[in-house]
Design a protein around this motif. Structure first.
Motif, PDB file in Angstrom:
ATOM      1  N   TRP A 183      37.699  41.991  51.180  1.00 41.83           N
ATOM      2  CA  TRP A 183      37.180  41.739  49.838  1.00 41.83           C
ATOM      3  C   TRP A 183      37.457  40.297  49.502  1.00 41.83           C
ATOM      4  O   TRP A 183      38.575  39.937  49.138  1.00 41.83           O
ATOM      5  CB  TRP A 183      37.840  42.703  48.843  1.00 41.83           C
ATOM      6  CG  TRP A 183      37.735  44.144  49.269  1.00 41.83           C
ATOM      7  CD1 TRP A 183      38.317  44.718  50.366  1.00 41.83           C
ATOM      8  CD2 TRP A 183      36.973  45.187  48.644  1.00 41.83           C
ATOM      9  NE1 TRP A 183      37.975  46.050  50.444  1.00 41.83           N
ATOM     10  CE2 TRP A 183      37.162  46.370  49.403  1.00 41.83           C
ATOM     11  CE3 TRP A 183      36.159  45.245  47.499  1.00 41.83           C
ATOM     12  CZ2 TRP A 183      36.551  47.596  49.061  1.00 41.83           C
ATOM     13  CZ3 TRP A 183      35.559  46.454  47.169  1.00 41.83           C
ATOM     14  CH2 TRP A 183      35.750  47.612  47.942  1.00 41.83           C
ATOM     15  N   GLU A 184      36.428  39.469  49.621  1.00 38.86           N
ATOM     16  CA  GLU A 184      36.621  38.028  49.485  1.00 38.86           C
ATOM     17  C   GLU A 184      37.141  37.622  48.111  1.00 38.86           C
ATOM     18  O   GLU A 184      37.874  36.644  47.988  1.00 38.86           O
ATOM     19  CB  GLU A 184      35.312  37.290  49.791  1.00 38.86           C
ATOM     20  CG  GLU A 184      34.920  37.386  51.257  1.00 38.86           C
ATOM     21  CD  GLU A 184      33.598  36.683  51.564  1.00 38.86           C
ATOM     22  OE1 GLU A 184      32.860  36.373  50.600  1.00 38.86           O
ATOM     23  OE2 GLU A 184      33.312  36.458  52.749  1.00 38.86           O
ATOM     24  N   ASP A 185      36.763  38.370  47.076  1.00 43.59           N
ATOM     25  CA  ASP A 185      37.194  37.968  45.732  1.00 43.59           C
ATOM     26  C   ASP A 185      38.675  38.246  45.485  1.00 43.59           C
ATOM     27  O   ASP A 185      39.372  37.458  44.862  1.00 43.59           O
ATOM     28  CB  ASP A 185      36.316  38.616  44.654  1.00 43.59           C
ATOM     29  CG  ASP A 185      36.314  40.137  44.766  1.00 43.59           C
ATOM     30  OD1 ASP A 185      36.691  40.670  45.830  1.00 43.59           O
ATOM     31  OD2 ASP A 185      35.938  40.801  43.782  1.00 43.59           O
ATOM     32  N   ARG A 203      31.366  40.415  49.219  1.00 40.01           N
ATOM     33  CA  ARG A 203      31.502  39.596  48.017  1.00 40.01           C
ATOM     34  C   ARG A 203      30.958  40.387  46.833  1.00 40.01           C
ATOM     35  O   ARG A 203      30.172  41.317  47.012  1.00 40.01           O
ATOM     36  CB  ARG A 203      30.764  38.273  48.183  1.00 40.01           C
ATOM     37  CG  ARG A 203      29.265  38.362  48.057  1.00 40.01           C
ATOM     38  CD  ARG A 203      28.654  36.968  47.928  1.00 40.01           C
ATOM     39  NE  ARG A 203      28.190  36.417  49.201  1.00 40.01           N
ATOM     40  CZ  ARG A 203      27.022  36.679  49.767  1.00 40.01           C
ATOM     41  NH1 ARG A 203      26.178  37.528  49.214  1.00 40.01           N
ATOM     42  NH2 ARG A 203      26.667  36.103  50.912  1.00 40.01           N
ATOM     43  N   ARG A 204      31.384  40.019  45.659  1.00 40.52           N
ATOM     44  CA  ARG A 204      30.931  40.728  44.465  1.00 40.52           C
ATOM     45  C   ARG A 204      29.419  40.578  44.346  1.00 40.52           C
ATOM     46  O   ARG A 204      28.869  39.488  44.503  1.00 40.52           O
ATOM     47  CB  ARG A 204      31.620  40.168  43.213  1.00 40.52           C
ATOM     48  CG  ARG A 204      31.522  41.136  42.037  1.00 40.52           C
ATOM     49  CD  ARG A 204      32.207  40.628  40.792  1.00 40.52           C
ATOM     50  NE  ARG A 204      33.642  40.889  40.756  1.00 40.52           N
ATOM     51  CZ  ARG A 204      34.585  39.955  40.794  1.00 40.52           C
ATOM     52  NH1 ARG A 204      34.251  38.692  40.880  1.00 40.52           N
ATOM     53  NH2 ARG A 204      35.852  40.281  40.744  1.00 40.52           N
TER      54      ARG A 204
END
Lengths: 136, 136
Positions: free
Chosen positions: A96-98, A134-135
């Motif tokens: 989860w990149e965020d 990404r979101r």
DNA sequence: GTATATGCAAACCGTTTGCATGGCT
DNA sequence: AGCCATGCAAACGGTTTGCATATAC
């Protein structure tokens, strides 16, 4: 006091002595039988929150020891820190990149029907699959 | 003196000013049209060997700039260092565990027929596939 | 002339290590 | 007793940053 039989046995499996600190960390990692993905810092925070007295260096050393004993696997997703996974078979991950978190992805939903041919004189060690999110 | 037209245009593409150092590094990266996988240190060594005067900090900053401009992609395989790939499409890599080198794997030989479902509210950013090799 | 890139050295951050202390067997 | 684990602080390695200077436009 929690029942730490499972954690103790888990340590045995890796041939590691069940010291107070290792038991505490093991309990946090596999105490409930679920898979967990931690960094040294996050595990240290978990331990501290649980009121366990463990030094950060010991958390690092212990994770290294668990890793060498084959009890956990090291996963690298972003250059800055190492993640450790209590699930040791080869399986894909979501990153989860965020939030910079790492979780398991369902292995049965990943199908690789052909893999590039392994070069002469080499053999396959492992295939790391990280699905970056990404979101939306 | 090499013809640096291609490198200069490559920099333009990313909206980056063609300074002496950037041109030199770009030339080393894409001058011959081949794909390259470098670390900051390895590119610095390449530049030094070529007699180019560039500071290590500038190599770091320049690689970051190239990366943000979309000219190269950052790849993480082992926690200790960052690799940069001049090929920017999503493709698999071989990681040679003994020599710590990173190379492209033929993308057409990799077939993923199903991928774990992307969680609610998230979208797929990229799928990193690293095929780890060890000496047979 | 103004904005931006460079170089250097110092700061940084995650991780490892040396060494003295303490705990298991 | 002897070996191994722990804790602390200092060292480490790759990377980033602050600031003065130099370069591109």
């Amino acid at each position: 006091m929690t029942d730490r039989t499972h954690s103790a046995e888990w340590l045995m499996t890796g041939g590691l002595r069940p010291t107070r600190q290792r038991l505490a960390l093991a309990e946090l990692l596999v105490g409930d039988g679920l898979n967990r993905h931690v960094t040294a810092e996050s595990l240290f925070a978990l331990a501290s929150d649980a009121g366990e007295k463990v030094s950060l260096a010991t958390v690092y050393n212990t994770l290294r020891a668990f890793c060498e004993a084959g009890l956990v696997t090291e996963i690298v997703v972003d250059g800055s820190k190492s993640y450790f996974d209590t699930r040791t078979d080869d399986h894909p991950h979501f990153y989860w990149e965020d939030s910079h978190r790492l979780t398991d992805a369902p292995a049965e939903e990943l199908t690789i029907t052909s893999l590039p041919q392994v070069p002469q004189g080499m053999e396959l060690s492992r295939v790391d699959v990280v699905i970056r999110l990404r979101r939306a």
